[in-house]
Each structure stands twice: as structure tokens, then as C-alpha cells.
Design a protein around this motif. Structure first.
Motif, short mmCIF file in Angstrom:
data_model
loop_
_atom_site.label_atom_id
_atom_site.label_comp_id
_atom_site.label_asym_id
_atom_site.label_seq_id
_atom_site.Cartn_x
_atom_site.Cartn_y
_atom_site.Cartn_z
N SER A 54 -13.67 3.28 -4.72
CA SER A 54 -13.20 4.63 -4.36
C SER A 54 -14.33 5.66 -4.42
O SER A 54 -14.43 6.52 -3.54
CB SER A 54 -12.04 5.06 -5.27
OG SER A 54 -12.44 5.05 -6.63
N SER A 98 1.57 1.52 -3.65
CA SER A 98 0.34 1.91 -4.36
C SER A 98 0.03 3.38 -4.14
O SER A 98 -0.38 4.09 -5.07
CB SER A 98 -0.83 1.05 -3.88
OG SER A 98 -0.60 -0.32 -4.16
N GLY A 112 -9.65 0.86 -5.03
CA GLY A 112 -10.00 0.51 -6.40
C GLY A 112 -11.39 0.92 -6.80
O GLY A 112 -11.77 2.10 -6.66
N ILE A 125 -6.09 -0.56 -8.68
CA ILE A 125 -5.82 0.75 -8.07
C ILE A 125 -5.39 1.75 -9.13
O ILE A 125 -5.80 2.92 -9.12
CB ILE A 125 -4.76 0.60 -6.97
CG1 ILE A 125 -5.32 -0.22 -5.81
CG2 ILE A 125 -4.29 1.97 -6.47
CD1 ILE A 125 -4.30 -0.61 -4.76
N LEU A 140 -7.06 3.79 -3.22
CA LEU A 140 -6.45 2.52 -2.83
C LEU A 140 -7.47 1.39 -2.73
O LEU A 140 -7.09 0.22 -2.72
CB LEU A 140 -5.74 2.67 -1.48
CG LEU A 140 -4.58 3.65 -1.43
CD1 LEU A 140 -3.94 3.64 -0.05
CD2 LEU A 140 -3.54 3.34 -2.49
N TYR A 156 0.81 -1.22 0.00
CA TYR A 156 0.00 0.00 0.00
C TYR A 156 0.84 1.28 0.00
O TYR A 156 0.39 2.31 -0.49
CB TYR A 156 -1.01 -0.02 1.15
CG TYR A 156 -2.19 -0.90 0.81
CD1 TYR A 156 -3.02 -0.59 -0.27
CD2 TYR A 156 -2.44 -2.08 1.50
CE1 TYR A 156 -4.08 -1.41 -0.62
CE2 TYR A 156 -3.50 -2.91 1.15
CZ TYR A 156 -4.31 -2.56 0.09
OH TYR A 156 -5.35 -3.38 -0.28
#
Length: 241
Positions: free
Chosen positions: A154, A121, A151, A229, A149, A118
Motif C-alpha cells: 500500500s 475487504s 496489503g 489487508i 487492499l 474485495y
């Protein structure tokens, strides 16, 4: 594997990630863990290191500048592709190493892998936003980076705190758009969703006793998740005109 190596040497970071995963399991299906817990601390760490960098770990702004060299200076989408490609390689390698030892090493490596994934990402999303003209010092942009984050979820997360898609140029009055406590709300909305996804992944890996197969599955899983993401990031941060 710069960030992976750094985090493996950072006992406090690994301990925090492990505590966050335990907290997520104790919290059951709730998408809103209690404020101030290990999950919140992990998401704060992901945001701060991913966007601002730490020690030798480059910030999202620096990654964006490097990606815009050469032909990409006039072709922002080429820079975006470079950013996604480099981070895809990083998380694929991290997922492979995490699953390499099978069920023997997975309990030890998974918390670090969660944090490493993360952070990478977040840096990727921030760099995409920067290339497309968004200000990473803007509190709203930092909130939207975290939302990306999760995907495809969101948009739902942003709506839950009163934010819709970015519209028009970046000349927005941020203070009038943000809810009263946006950082804590977005952290709570994002945190357990992130760990729930890794919980599903770890359950699959624990079911594979063959170390080599676990490595391949870990690499594929992290690669696919990063692609989701990246897709969310490109939709969340349109070019500033």
C-alpha cells in the motif's frame, strides 16, 4: 453470506469480474492496465459498494457505527477488532464455498469470489478508518482505502501517485495533496495487483483435484489475505487526535 448471494444473482457483476480476470491475464506482468477497462470498472465497483453499500449490503460507516456499540463506544480498538473478526468470518466462508467443488465449480465461482472478497475487504478498511475518526467522504481517504487492499504494497502504491502516510490530525488541505487524476491512477495501480494475487491463488486451487481440500485451501488463503489487508488498514489510518 449476504453479499456472496447478492453477487451470485447479479450476472452483470459476475461478468465484469470475469472480464477483469481475463484482462489481467492478457496484460501479463504489467501493474498498470489500460484505463477504462474491465479491471478499472471492477475496482470502481469494489470501492463504491464497499464504502457506500448497495441494497441490503451495509455501508462501511454503518458497520463502524454497529461495531462501536456498548463497551466499544469508549474503546475504539475493541470496535476495530470486532470489524476485522466479522469480515474474517465472511471471507473465510466465501473462500471455503468457492473451493468446495474443486476444479469442477472453481471456474464458475472464482470471479464472484474475487469481487465478493474485495468488497468485504474495502468495507472492513473503510469501517476501520471511520472508527478511527477519518471521513469516508474525503476523496483522499477513499483513495487510501483502495491502496490498503494491496496489503504490504500500500505504501508503494500511494507513493507512486504522490501520497505519503497520513500525518497529524485530519485537518489537511486535500486538494493541494492529491495528484491531478488520483482516482484513475490509484485504480490502475491497484487493479492488476489485486487480480494477480487471486491468479496465484486460483493456480494453487486448480492444482488440487480433491474438492474438500480446495475448500480448506480457499478458506485459509482468503483469511490470510484479509489479515494482511487489516494490518495495512491499521497502519494506514492512525487514530485522529
Amino acid at each position: 453470506m449476504g453479499i456472496f448471494s447478492m453477487l451470485r444473482r447479479d450476472d452483470s457483476a459476475t461478468s465484469m469480474a470475469r472480464d477483469a480476470m481475463h484482462e489481467a491475464r492478457r496484460g501479463g506482468a504489467s501493474d498498470r492496465p489500460s484505463s477504462g477497462g474491465a479491471i478499472d470498472r471492477m475496482v470502481d465497483t469494489v470501492r463504491d459498494i464497499g464504502l457506500d453499500g448497495k441494497l441490503t449490503y451495509s455501508s462501511a460507516a454503518e458497520v463502524a457505527r454497529r461495531a462501536q456499540r456498548g463497551r466499544a463506544r469508549r474503546r475504539p480498538e475493541l470496535a476495530v477488532r470486532r470489524i476485522i473478526r466479522s469480515h474474517r468470518r465472511g471471507v473465510t466462508a466465501g473462500g471455503f464455498l468457492t473451493g468446495l467443488g474443486g476444479v469442477v465449480t472453481l471456474p464458475l465461482l472464482l470471479p464472484t469470489n474475487v469481487l465478493e472478497f474485495y468488497i468485504q475487504s474495502t468495507r472492513m478498511v473503510g469501517a476501520i478508518a471511520a472508527v478511527r475518526g477519518h471521513d469516508l467522504e474525503d476523496p483522499e481517504i477513499r483513495i487510501r482505502v483502495l491502496a490498503a487492499l494491496v496489503g504490504e504494497e500500500s505504501g508503494e502504491v500511494l507513493r507512486s501517485i504522490g501520497l505519503g502516510p497520513i500525518k497529524g490530525a485530519a485537518a489537511r488541505t486535500v486538494a493541494s495533496r492529491l495528484p491531478a487524476s488520483p482516482q484513475s491512477e490509484i485504480v490502475s495501480a491497484v487493479g492488476s495487483r489485486l487480480l494477480k494475487r487471486f491468479g496465484l491463488r486460483s493456480a494453487r486451487l486448480f492444482g488440487k483435484a480433491i474438492p474438500g481440500l480446495g475448500a480448506v485451501l480457499g478458506a485459509i488463503s482468503d483469511r490470510r489475505q484479509l489479515n494482511r489487508i487489516a494490518k495495512a488498514a491499521k497502519a494506514s489510518f492512525p487514530p485522529v487526535g
